[in-house]
Each structure stands twice: as C-alpha cells, then as structure tokens.
Write a protein that holds these residues in place. Structure first.
Motif: not given
Length: 79
Positions: A1-8
């Motif tokens: 998730l962190r590497k995806s670039g999607t805000p989380y």
C-alpha cells in the motif's frame, strides 16, 4: 500500500469493548504501543475524522480511550 502511491491512513484500534464508555478521550500512538480499550462508536468517530484530517494521510497509528475523560473539542487535528 505504501509503495502504491495511493493516499492512505491505517488505524489499528486497541481492544474493542462495547461496555467501555463511548465518547471518551482517545489516546493516539505509533509503533504498536497502545494497550487499552475503546468503544466501537469511538472507533467510527476516529475513522470519519481521519477522512477530514489531512495530517492523517500516510500515517499508521493506534488508539485507545480514557474512560470518563471527554474528547478534545476540536477533534483529532494536529497537536
């Protein structure tokens, strides 16, 4: 998730307990340090507040609540 670039925002509540008083003051921490109880209603409030709190983006944190202490008047914004 962190590497995806999607805000989380990852929120890990401590022990869920419906008998713990709802509306208690949340205590936030990072690093698997939180130990305590929190009412599911307070978890829902925190999740909704995270949606409107820009500083929560990209963070992972835990929370429990202190029974009989009122929550902060201004929500979970930055300290």
């Amino acid at each position: 998730l962190r590497k995806s670039g999607t805000p989380y925002c990852i929120y890990r509540p401590s022990g869920l307990n419906d008998k713990h008083p709802a509306g208690s003051r949340p205590v936030f921490s990072q690093g698997d340090l939180a130990v305590g109880r929190i009412n599911r209603k307070d978890v829902a409030t925190i999740l909704v507040d995270c949606l409107a709190t820009e500083e929560a983006t990209g963070k992972t944190f835990e929370a429990f609540s202190l029974a009989e202490y009122p929550p902060a008047k201004d929500g979970i914004g930055p300290a």
